[in-house]
Each structure stands twice: as structure tokens, then as C-alpha cells.
Design an enzyme around this catalytic site. Structure first.
Site, PDB file in Angstrom:
ATOM      1  CG  HIS A 223       2.679  -1.959   8.826  1.00 31.83           C
ATOM      2  ND1 HIS A 223       2.347  -1.334   9.191  1.00 31.83           N
ATOM      3  CD2 HIS A 223       3.526  -1.412   8.004  1.00 31.83           C
ATOM      4  CE1 HIS A 223       2.549  -0.221   9.575  1.00 31.83           C
ATOM      5  NE2 HIS A 223       3.569  -0.337   9.129  1.00 31.83           N
TER       6      HIS A 223
ATOM      7  CG  MET B 111       5.377   6.452   7.019  1.00 33.46           C
ATOM      8  SD  MET B 111       6.731   5.279   6.999  1.00 33.46           S
ATOM      9  CE  MET B 111       6.328   3.770   6.154  1.00 33.46           C
TER      10      MET B 111
ATOM     11  CG  HIS C 121       2.699   3.002   8.521  1.00 34.81           C
ATOM     12  ND1 HIS C 121       4.414   3.012   8.557  1.00 34.81           N
ATOM     13  CD2 HIS C 121       2.617   4.547   8.500  1.00 34.81           C
ATOM     14  CE1 HIS C 121       5.095   3.777   9.998  1.00 34.81           C
ATOM     15  NE2 HIS C 121       3.874   5.096   9.396  1.00 34.81           N
TER      16      HIS C 121
ATOM     17  CG  ASP D 176       6.195  -0.138   5.734  1.00 34.15           C
ATOM     18  OD1 ASP D 176       6.751  -0.549   6.076  1.00 34.15           O
ATOM     19  OD2 ASP D 176       5.455   0.850   7.230  1.00 34.15           O
TER      20      ASP D 176
ATOM     21  CB  SER E 158       6.620  -4.226   7.507  1.00 36.03           C
ATOM     22  OG  SER E 158       7.075  -3.460   6.251  1.00 36.03           O
TER      23      SER E 158
ATOM     24  CG  MET F 210       6.929   5.633  13.531  1.00 35.35           C
ATOM     25  SD  MET F 210       6.394   4.674  12.706  1.00 35.35           S
ATOM     26  CE  MET F 210       7.997   3.445  11.952  1.00 35.35           C
TER      27      MET F 210
ATOM     28  CG  ASP G 116       5.696   0.054  12.004  1.00 33.97           C
ATOM     29  OD1 ASP G 116       5.670   1.129  10.868  1.00 33.97           O
ATOM     30  OD2 ASP G 116       6.769  -0.783  11.110  1.00 33.97           O
TER      31      ASP G 116
ATOM     32  CG  MET H 226       8.317   4.886   3.012  1.00 29.28           C
ATOM     33  SD  MET H 226      10.133   4.080   2.957  1.00 29.28           S
ATOM     34  CE  MET H 226       9.314   2.853   4.662  1.00 29.28           C
TER      35      MET H 226
END
Ligand code: DX5
Ligand code: ZN
Length: 216
Positions: A32, A67, A65, A34, A7, A136, A173, A36
Site C-alpha cells: 500500500h 491522496m 492510494h 500512500d 503501508s 478510511m 486503512d 500525498m
């Protein structure tokens, strides 16, 4: 096959290109990402415009991913940015089945993520529709947190899903490093996300070598 998905959330973004080149050299197959939005999680990271550029520097599969709130509004943008897998949170939508179908309609892989407090029952009905389940093992929003041990029991209970969907990938993760990576794989995990264990002051190449030596 026990694989690592780095990540980039914890990396020094001034070293993004050289960091990705290190991952390529190391034969990393999955990156990966992330994403957000400051609403679904108490942090803001990056979006499709950054992913579009880094897709030119990474040779493997980009997994986003998400979020974020209202992920359904952004799927097409992440596909266009070059993501080959999009992971959405079961907690981020009222219509999870429709969202997974939407992702797959673009011809990319669909993953579903569940937070530490979210029960397996929330994804049971879509187990045959997804390519991957992301467990998670930290509360989402930040890198560098500690692995939440109770997630191990959840993963153990989820093993039955692989009998229903035998191509299902299990991914963990958050909070995984050299000290616990083997324990996590032993839980029946196929792919482990690692952020701060790879992108810290020692640099990705050094850390990946140490991590690879740890993996039995
Ligand atoms: C947290 C992210 C994780 C995190 C992993 O919300 O989804 O991917 O960046 O970082 P580490 O490996 O440092 O826990
Ligand atoms: Zn993540």
C-alpha cells in the site's frame, strides 16, 4: 481471504530495500503506497519516481492510494511506475465515474476511498465499476493514528454492495494493529492496511510474525 497490505508511510526509508525484501520473504501480496500532495491532505509523501524504483524490489501488487488533488492528471504516471491498482478518493474529483473509467482504461484495477465523514451514498453509483472500496478508518495524512470506531457501522451498511458486485474487495486503512485486526476482519473486511504496526522499531519481520499469529 484475510490479507494484510503494509503501508510504507511509517517506515525508515533508509531501510526501504531490506524492508521490501522482508515483505517478499513473508509472502505479502499487496503493498500500500500512500501518495500525498500537501493539498488534499496536510502532508507530502512520495510520487511515481520512488514507486518506479521500489517496484523493482517488491514481488507483489503495488496499490497506490492517491491522496491528491486532480488525480486524473497523474493516473498514467502511476501506471507507468508499476501500480497494478489505483485507489482514488471520492472527495478528490467532481467526475468519479469518468476517473474510474480512466484508471481501468490502462488495464489496472480501480479502487475508491472514502474518508470517515463521507457517506456511502457518494460511491453507491460506482459500486459495479470498481474492484475495491477503501474505508478510511482515520482522517488521511498520517500513520500512527487511532481507529475511528464509527467506521464499523459504515462497513456494516456497505455489506449489501457485495451482493451487487460479488468480486468487490473491502479494505480498511488506518489505526489497525495486533489489538484490533481480528475485529476489523470480522466486520467483513478482506484486506487491512497496516503501517506503524509493521514498520516500527521492532522491524517488519518481527511484527508480521506477531500479527500473523493474532489473525484467527
Ligand atoms: C493515512 C494512510 C494510511 C496510513 C496507515 O492517510 O492512508 O495508509 O499510512 O498507517 P497506520 O497503519 O499506522 O494507521
Ligand atoms: Zn493509505
Amino acid at each position: 481471504m484475510r490479507r494484510i497490505a503494509p503501508s510504507i508511510l511509517s517506515m525508515n526509508f533508509l531501510e526501504l530495500q531490506s524492508g521490501l525484501e522482508s515483505l517478499n520473504e513473508y509472502g505479502i501480496e499487496v503493498l500500500h503506497l500512500d501518495v500525498m500532495d500537501g493539498n488534499f491532505v496536510p502532508n507530502i509523501s512520495f510520487g511515481p519516481c520512488v514507486i518506479k524504483d521500489l517496484s523493482k524490489a517488491f514481488d507483489g501488487l503495488l496499490e497506490a492510494h492517491l491522496m491528491i488533488e486532480r488525480p486524473e492528471d497523474y493516473i498514467e504516471e502511476f501506471v507507468k511506475a508499476g501500480c497494478g491498482r489505483i485507489i482514488v478518493h471520492a472527495e478528490s474529483t467532481k467526475h468519479l465515474h469518468r476517473l474510474i473509467q480512466q484508471i481501468k482504461s490502462f488495464g489496472v484495477q480501480a479502487g475508491v476511498a472514502i474518508n470517515p465523514a463521507t457517506p456511502l451514498s457518494s460511491i453507491e453509483e460506482v459500486i459495479t465499476d470498481v474492484d475495491l472500496v477503501l474505508f478510511m478508518s482515520v482522517n488521511p495524512g498520517f500513520g500512527g493514528q487511532s481507529f475511528i470506531p464509527s467506521v464499523g457501522e459504515k462497513i456494516r451498511k456497505a455489506k449489501k454492495y457485495k451482493d451487487i458486485n460479488n468480486s468487490l474487495i473491502f479494505e480498511v486503512d488506518g489505526g489497525v494493529g495486533r489489538s484490533n485486526v481480528n475485529d476489523v476482519f470480522e466486520m467483513g473486511i478482506d484486506l487491512v492496511v497496516m503501517g506503524s504496526a509493521i514498520f516500527n522499531q521492532d522491524g517488519p519481520s518481527h511484527n508480521l510474525k506477531l500479527i500473523q499469529n493474532e489473525i484467527s
